[in-house]
Write an enzyme that holds these catalytic residues in place. Structure first.
Site, PDB file in Angstrom:
ATOM      1  N   GLY A   1      -2.071  45.173 -12.499  1.00 14.06           N
ATOM      2  CA  GLY A   1      -1.979  46.638 -12.546  1.00 14.06           C
ATOM      3  C   GLY A   1      -0.641  47.126 -12.008  1.00 14.06           C
ATOM      4  N   PHE A   2      -0.509  48.435 -11.893  1.00 16.58           N
ATOM      5  CA  PHE A   2       0.733  49.064 -11.420  1.00 16.58           C
ATOM      6  C   PHE A   2       1.093  48.557 -10.018  1.00 16.58           C
ATOM      7  CE2 PHE A   2       1.892  53.238  -9.127  1.00 16.58           C
ATOM      8  CZ  PHE A   2       3.257  52.989  -9.160  1.00 16.58           C
TER       9      PHE A   2
ATOM     10  N   TYR B   1     -15.649  57.129  -8.562  1.00 16.85           N
ATOM     11  CA  TYR B   1     -14.509  56.481  -7.890  1.00 16.85           C
ATOM     12  C   TYR B   1     -14.597  56.724  -6.381  1.00 16.85           C
ATOM     13  CZ  TYR B   1      -9.567  55.253  -7.006  1.00 16.85           C
ATOM     14  OH  TYR B   1      -8.400  54.683  -6.553  1.00 16.85           O
TER      15      TYR B   1
END
Ligand code: UDP
Length: 309
Positions: free
Chosen positions: A11-12, A145
């Site tokens: 991921g980032f 989330y």
């Protein structure tokens, strides 16, 4: 040489962490199921100290050999991602964190949880200190989330207290830089892509909501500082330079020298009104504070988005 497992390593932030630890001479196992991660983020890595393992951490995690650190970064992390992937988001924050903690316990590794400013929800305390318990709507669209990460923090502390696992919890505030997905729906990628293409920048609501944006190199330094400290309680890492969304949109128009205009779209449900980290704790415990200004960070990021549009 230390041996480090990074979940969400494609991921980032995960991929920048892979680079960071490889540059320090360590061995890195990057684990990702590529749901929101991207092999392009790690394709430049050419090191015998690096391996990629495609695996969904909500299933039992099997790693052979010793591990010194487990950095748990796997999760959809942008609002549109977790709106589209609500069950996966809940599972990786709960089952995935449980599995990653079990692995850290087995290997006697230090465990670091990537938590989030979203644990504060739409905060009623400003700026947000770690002692604030937050204002989260558990059944709203962002609840998948927010509550997954709140559960992840709870189980991390439980493993620390009951199983004596050495744990760290970093509460990550808005961060930007190269390797963000152009389609992750967040403000900075959207604004950059729109400005570079000459399209209108879509500001949600009236743009008076605030965020505080941190350049990724500062964030990675902060995570390293926390990992090397002995702090088991959550620590905020982010840039306290707060601004309205309308002003960040204008800044990006100016940095890109674009002729784009700004248009307004409805504010998403439960979009936090304000967000600013209180970083006193990080400064006191491991002398961390951000060094890259927003303007510099935006300039550094421009080339990346230009190459991606
Ligand atoms: N936002 C916006 N335009 C966009 C994308 C996001 O105005 O095209 C707003 C969003 O409503 C929020 C802020 O920008 O108020 C930051 O959103 P982002 O998705 O980057 O992250 P968040 O801080 O909400 O997790």
């Amino acid at each position: 040489m230390q041996r480090i497992l990074i979940t969400g390593g494609a991921g980032f932030l995960g991929s920048h962490l892979c680079d960071y630890f490889l540059d320090k001479g360590h061995e890195v196992i990057c684990m990702d199921n590529l749901l929101t991660g991207d092999l392009n983020n790690i394709k430049h890595i050419n090191s015998s100290r690096f391996q990629f393992v495609e695996h969904n951490v909500t299933k039992y995690i099997d790693v052979k050999g010793r591990l010194d650190y487990v950095l748990h970064f796997a999760s959809p992390a942008s609002p549109i991602d977790y709106l589209e992937l609500p069950i996966q988001t809940l599972k990786v924050g709960s089952l995935g964190t449980h599995n990653a903690l079990g692995l850290a316990k087995d290997k006697k590794a230090v465990f670091l949880l990537a938590s989030t400013s979203e644990v504060y929800g739409d905060p009623l305390v400003h700026p947000q200190k770690e002692g604030y318990w937050g204002n989260v709507n558990p059944i709203g669209p962002r609840g998948v989330y927010d509550e997954a990460k709140r559960f992840a923090e709870a189980i991390t502390m439980a493993y620390h207290y009951y199983h004596k696992v050495e744990t760290r919890i970093v509460r990550i505030f808005n961060t930007f830089g190269p390797r963000m997905r152009t389609d992750d729906g967040r403000a900075i990628p959207n604004f950059f892509c729109q400005a570079v293409k000459g399209e209108d920048l879509t500001v949600f609501g009236d743009g008076s909501q605030t965020r505080s944006f941190c350049y990724y190199t500062d964030l990675i330094d902060g995570i390293y500082g926390l990992l090397m400290s002995k702090e088991n309680q959550p620590v905020n890492i982010g840039n306290p330079e707060e601004m309205t969304l309308i002003s960040i949109a204008k800044k990006i128009v100016s940095v890109t020298k674009s002729s784009s205009k700004i248009t307004f779209k409805p504010l998403p449900v439960d979009d936090p009104r304000t967000r600013q980290p209180d970083i006193t704790k990080a400064k006191e415990i491991f002398n961390w504070f951000p060094k890259v200004s927003l303007d510099q960070g935006l300039k550094n990021t421009l080339e990346y988005f230009k190459s991606r549009v």
